[in-house]
Design an enzyme around this catalytic site. Sequence first.
Site, PDB file in Angstrom:
ATOM      1  N   TRP A 322       0.949  -1.226  -0.166  1.00 10.58           N
ATOM      2  CA  TRP A 322      -0.146  -0.148  -0.041  1.00 10.58           C
ATOM      3  C   TRP A 322       0.977   1.152   0.044  1.00 10.58           C
ATOM      4  CZ3 TRP A 322      -0.339   4.132   3.306  1.00 10.58           C
ATOM      5  CH2 TRP A 322      -1.660   5.142   2.837  1.00 10.58           C
ATOM      6  N   HIS A 323       2.053   1.343   0.737  1.00  9.33           N
ATOM      7  CA  HIS A 323       2.631   2.293   0.554  1.00  9.33           C
ATOM      8  C   HIS A 323       3.565   2.639  -0.454  1.00  9.33           C
ATOM      9  CE1 HIS A 323       2.289   1.831   5.183  1.00  9.33           C
ATOM     10  NE2 HIS A 323       2.422   3.451   5.177  1.00  9.33           N
ATOM     11  N   GLY A 324       3.824   1.640  -1.338  1.00 14.46           N
ATOM     12  CA  GLY A 324       4.501   1.931  -2.572  1.00 14.46           C
ATOM     13  C   GLY A 324       4.802   0.849  -3.351  1.00 14.46           C
ATOM     14  N   PHE A 465       1.945   8.262  -1.506  1.00 16.05           N
ATOM     15  CA  PHE A 465       1.041   7.052  -1.246  1.00 16.05           C
ATOM     16  C   PHE A 465      -0.159   7.338  -1.842  1.00 16.05           C
ATOM     17  CE2 PHE A 465       4.313   7.015   2.376  1.00 16.05           C
ATOM     18  CZ  PHE A 465       5.298   6.496   1.486  1.00 16.05           C
TER      19      PHE A 465
END
Lengths: 465, 357
Positions: A322-324, A465
């Site tokens: 999700w963060h990257g 993000f």
Amino acid sequence: MTFNSLQFLVFFMVVTLWYFRLKNQKGRIWLLLIASCYFYMSFIPEYILILGGTIIVDYFAGLLIEKSEAGKRKFWLITSLIANIGALAVFKYYNFFIDNIHTGFLFFGKPLSLPLLKMALPIGLSFHTFQAMSYTIEVYRRKQAAERNFVAYALYVMFYPQLVAGPIERPQNVLPQLKEFRPYNWDNVKEGLARMLWGFFKKVVIADRLAMVVERTYGHVHDSSSLALFTGAVFYSFQIYCDFSGYSDIALGAAKVMNIRLMENFKQPYLSHSISNFWTRWHVSLSSWFRDYVYIPLGGNRKGEWRRKLNVMIVFLLSGLWHGANWTFVVWGLLHGLLVILLTRKTQQEPERRNKLINALWMLSTFILVTFLWIFFRSENIGAAWAYIKEIFALRGGSNYLGFNSRNELYFSILVIAIMLYREKFLPGHFITNNIRFYCFTAMMVLICYFFGVFAENQFIYFQF
Amino acid sequence: MLKIIASYFFIIFGIATLWVSTSHSVMEYLLNKRDNHEWWGLNQLNHGDLASICYLEYLNKFAITDTTSLKHSRYDGPKNTVLFIHGDSYLMNIHDWIFSGISSFNHVGWNNTLHYHLDTSKRNVLVIEVAERTVRSYFGTTEIIDELCDTTMQKKSTAFRPCSTTQGIRYSSFFTEIRVSDFFNKFINQNLECNLFNYRFIIPMFGAKAAINYYLFSRASGDAVISKNKQFLLYKRTLDRTDINSSFCPLSKEEITKLVNNFNTIYDYYTATGFKEIYLSIIPSTVTVVEPEGYNNLIPAIQNDPRLKMKVIDAYDVLKRSPEKYFLRGDTHWNVYGQQKWVDMVNGVITKEANSK
């Protein structure tokens, strides 16, 4: 338009004053929606089409889910999820996926050239798609009625304070507040403004100052001393905290001024006594999203120990992704998951019953673990992260230059970090109710932010993000 | 009632400020209306561009205080040279009386067009002077060739401007001119700062912040960075390894070849139009000579390239020997002694060649 820009300050003043001049909620919703569109378009105007597209799909999906029964409900839910996850997959993960395919083929000596998407990631895509998904899932679970008013629903997704970096809200909390006429309340205005100022302080005085050290150490891994690298890693822990929680403070404060209460996103995470405790205090809106919509539906801890461990790893893998779209985030997420599994039982022995020294040691060790894991989060790639960690443990000499020209700035940085930790530990929440104190606090914070702030139009880290 | 009036005032004021700061044409109009000698005028760059930009102009250490001027030429030999100089802000305020052996002098900046009428009875000499920090961005593209070799085109301004504007927009239509892209102008924060705070009467407050940060943290703000020896303010972009204006941004052989080829194309064009001699002179950035460690060697690489057709006036070799003597401490440019040194070199070239004829 970042929160730490002049444009935002003027924008906020206009929108808030106008909001309170309107005497009906319909007008207010329209005003906030138009303002939110302007806010979002000030980053890259065209990307509002992507956001608008998912809003239309989810709005109708919500209505159709509510109207339908059994299999059809699931169909409309899946349609909505595909639209949202599809947007994420295309705009955030497509290039990552293709890059890995290229690498795989190259490894087997068969170079391949698939087209890459040449566009920047839409700002805050992960935040608003998750918020939109929580709406359709809640409607599917019959915990939330489908919203008939399209403008109100669009505003739920686009409400500007939390549009680009959260908190990732739930419809039950925000939609009723947006639809209800909420009168002007001076106490809320005071509380909101004080919180915004605290957020600005954390961003421009602490985070952007520490960024100088972090950029220096991460840019000079091989010629910096181990001590300098360790200091850089510790400062990054505080930089990302002050950056992200500073953003959340401004978001919550801006909403509070308008008498709207958003979800708390941080609860002094660096005072956690274990990694699992850390995840109940750090980015709470995201971890609770994963808990409610991934971990529990997967069976949580109800299907045995091994299944629990697998579920934890799945959640942290997704959290990392999700963060990257980078293996560094994947590794960061998996390592957190691993530590949660390995250390949960041992550290969940009622911390309040341990003596203070033992508790402090647990907190310190948790902080150090989190700090080392942030190295993966901050580095360009896994090799760079590994090199950074290796150089710390090499315990060697080298340049001690931290990017500061004067030791005073190092001492000042430590001082403001200490002030921030003290204030959040011992004076949490809104502690200024008296008008005179509020004016003094405001004047003091404005002067401190002005004279000691580092202004370089730095974006908030979590915007990416 | 007062609160209601005040809130409407601030709503209108806020919207008007955002609109003004968004519109290029309105900004251009307002900037031209402001009298910079009055209290509402813009902060001037009289005390050094970097010192003014980071508001350290009040510190004598960085402010320009020397009032020495360039020397008159005492040359009394033959005056058979027509000198054309195409240069940048390093050559502001130069006059014909500083040059030796010239019968006529033409000087234009990069943002102007070089209109030239060659005097075929004289020796026509062209000197192309360019700051190191702009060499790669100007001469790395073929656009510069079009511009330099096409006298009908206008050049882009490279001068420091306190506020961002777009040139070439007619003021007469600004009330009716609406462009969607204007509403999301990326310079809006600079323009807001200009409209809300860039007034001469507010500048002392900025100076106070700059002084606190300077004395407490040895740090300048904005585009200025204090040199390691604490004697100079340096332009931030010239230090940033990722910026092609930097003296430390890595340079490939291919890029050198491209730059040299572009210089050669310009040389060929002007030679064909009748110029007798064409000289190239690259003026080093302050950081190149003050903190040479890690320098990308842009100037030597171009000047010493055997393929380069232009003759070189090598300012780098001279200026690097005593940067303290030749460069301003709070400005991106050289001081009058550095400028004089360069003029002497140009005079040396002109008179030497003239006498040898």
